[in-house]
Enzyme design. Structure first.
Site, mmCIF file in Angstrom:
data_model
loop_
_atom_site.group_PDB
_atom_site.id
_atom_site.type_symbol
_atom_site.label_atom_id
_atom_site.label_comp_id
_atom_site.label_asym_id
_atom_site.label_seq_id
_atom_site.Cartn_x
_atom_site.Cartn_y
_atom_site.Cartn_z
ATOM 1 C CG ASP A 142 -2.014 1.057 1.109
ATOM 2 O OD1 ASP A 142 -2.089 1.722 0.058
ATOM 3 O OD2 ASP A 142 -2.775 1.230 2.073
ATOM 4 C CG HIS A 221 -6.913 1.742 4.984
ATOM 5 N ND1 HIS A 221 -6.831 1.592 3.623
ATOM 6 C CD2 HIS A 221 -5.624 1.722 5.430
ATOM 7 C CE1 HIS A 221 -5.571 1.496 3.252
ATOM 8 N NE2 HIS A 221 -4.815 1.566 4.337
ATOM 9 C CG HIS A 248 -4.606 4.378 8.524
ATOM 10 N ND1 HIS A 248 -4.634 3.075 8.970
ATOM 11 C CD2 HIS A 248 -3.436 4.524 7.846
ATOM 12 C CE1 HIS A 248 -3.522 2.461 8.593
ATOM 13 N NE2 HIS A 248 -2.780 3.320 7.902
ATOM 14 N N GLY A 364 -3.857 4.998 17.553
ATOM 15 C CA GLY A 364 -4.024 3.809 18.369
ATOM 16 C C GLY A 364 -4.891 2.811 17.614
ATOM 17 C CG MET A 366 -11.699 -0.369 17.279
ATOM 18 S SD MET A 366 -13.003 -1.523 16.786
ATOM 19 C CE MET A 366 -12.387 -2.219 15.280
ATOM 20 C CG HIS A 387 2.814 2.718 11.104
ATOM 21 N ND1 HIS A 387 3.153 1.616 11.866
ATOM 22 C CD2 HIS A 387 1.898 2.277 10.201
ATOM 23 C CE1 HIS A 387 2.477 0.565 11.439
ATOM 24 N NE2 HIS A 387 1.703 0.928 10.436
#
Length: 464
Positions: A142, A221, A248, A364, A366, A387
């Site tokens: 990606d 994402h 993201h 972090g 969800m 990251h």
């Protein structure tokens, strides 16, 4: 004839175009698909037999020149030394992958971040500096995967969870192959760049990229509304709490196609590559193929950030709110960077650029906070940081060991509304973000903290 067939025969780099041209000429003369492939296979096996003239002469000369110019892929007997942050948080497999990367003959320096875990080739959380060479799988599939934060001039309490949920459902798209209809798309300068016309691969992907602009993939994402707590004037804002959008996302199918294509090209140009380093095949930046990948990689990186631009423009526009501050960074890319007084190609595969004074984002999970950070420019880490929190459970392990009831309870306790998502992305599948940050206090300073309220992800294998 499909170029995938030519790649399978071992034609790589600029040789693919010559093989494709020769194949078209032979097909026009009446040969069928199988006969053309058979002839090409013979050219690949013995190019010297075709140098005297004919339709395959130019191709044969290029194959022979490419073969004679192949780089040695012999690994060092032991890895170069490299810094490790949070070693106790990192699984042995990721350390083993980094050791292999540090044995490459092109490697000059490296570092491993505290969120590191196993990836393809270079581990996620790996930072690798090479000399005049780029590794497609050192950047990742990606390409340009990145973060963006928009801080809005809105009191967080003014947007209800129900309204935030409706906005995310209306203005975001998730999942493989998903895009926007023509009449729903926003324009973006990246789609008008001339780089799309540089090579056949990019030309073939431009239409799908235009359709997918402003969308997000699957896996980790996300797009979310939350509260940003600002305690100082570091962001140019008054201390207080602000409504913010955090996303993201990456380069969608574009990045994956570029990564796959150029990895095959790289493998075809290296002789006797150690199986342990198969996913670390590289391209010299003094070759046509290396330059072609570099241009495609950077285009995919710009395209990924354009996805965020569109996502944030849709949501802030729906709220009629102009962002006060925006912060963004890529964390799957390669950069030209000074390392010890020499220009190196620094690959960050799941690592955030953290040059002195540079703002970045470390998310972090969800249901866990994310952080705005300012880099400290630590040279031992090649001016990098983690990251994210980093996985402690693989996707299948998370689905086997975690329960949907536990996840629902965690979300309820933390006041998070989730759209989509699955057990493979549950907070319990990740390391504690606070533990990861504690291991990199010499890499970044925390500037602000974001608490998620309404989160949208792909539906995943199991809806929650």
């Amino acid at each position: 004839m499909n170029k995938k067939h030519l790649l399978k025969l071992g034609f790589g780099g600029e040789v693919v175009e010559l093989a494709h041209q020769a194949a078209r000429i032979r097909a026009q003369s009446g040969l069928d698909h199988t006969e053309v492939l058979d002839e090409l296979q013979k050219v690949q096996a013995a190019p010297q037999n075709y140098l005297g003239g004919g339709v395959y002469a130019e191709l044969a000369a290029a194959v022979q020149a490419q073969r004679q110019g192949r780089a040695s892929a012999e690994l060092r007997p032991s890895p170069l030394p490299y810094g490790i942050w949070g070693a106790e948080l990192i699984e042995a497999g990721a350390l083993g992958q980094m050791d292999v990367a540090m044995r490459l003959p092109i490697t000059r320096a490296g570092a491993l971040m505290p969120d590191a875990h196993i990836g393809y080739g270079l581990p996620i959380g790996g930072v690798l500096a090479t000399e005049n060479a780029v590794i497609p799988y050192g950047v990742g599939v990606d390409i340009g995967c990145s973060m963006m934060l928009s801080v809005l001039p809105v009191d967080p309490q003014q947007l209800s969870s129900d309204e935030a949920r409706k906005l995310l459902l209306r203005h975001t798209r998730f999942g493989a192959g998903v895009g926007f209809q023509k009449n729903q798309r926003l324009d973006h300068p990246v789609m008008d760049e001339r780089t799309w016309q540089d090579q056949g691969l990019l030309r073939s992907l431009q239409g799908k990229a235009a359709e997918q602009l402003g969308t997000s993939g699957s896996g980790n994402h996300f797009v979310e509304f939350g509260t940003l707590k600002v305690d100082s004037a570091d962001l140019g804002l008054e201390p207080g709490e602000y409504l913010a959008i955090l996303s993201h996302s990456g380069s969608r199918g574009l990045g994956a196609q570029v990564a796959g294509h150029f990895t095959k090209v790289a493998e075809s140009q290296l002789s006797e590559l150690d199986p342990a380093a198969r996913r670390l095949a590289w391209l010299g930046l003094d070759t046509d193929a290396g330059q072609a990948y570099w241009r495609a990689m950077n285009l995919a990186g710009r395209y990924a950030l354009a996805n965020h631009d569109q996502i944030h423009a849709r949501l802030s526009g729906a709220l009629n709110a102009e962002p006060l501050v925006q912060v963004s960074n890529s964390h799957n890319l390669a950069w030209k960077q000074d390392v010890g007084g020499q220009e190196r190609i620094v690959h960050r595969k799941g690592a955030t650029p953290a040059e002195a004074g540079r703002l970045g984002l470390i998310p972090g999970s969800m249901a866990d906070p994310s952080f705005v950070v300012r880099g400290l420019g630590n040279p031992d880490a090649l001016s990098s940081s983690s990251h994210g929190a980093g996985r402690q459970l693989g996707r299948k392990a998370a689905e086997r060991s975690l329960s949907r009831d536990d996840l629902r309870r965690t979300l309820h306790e933390r006041g998070v509304t989730l759209i989509g998502g699955g057990l493979d992305e549950a907070p319990q599948a990740y390391k504690r973000i606070e533990d990861v940050l504690a291991r990199q206090r010499d890499l970044v300073d925390v500037v602000a903290e974001f608490t998620p309220r309404v989160v949208r992800m792909d539906t995943g294998k199991q809806d929650i």
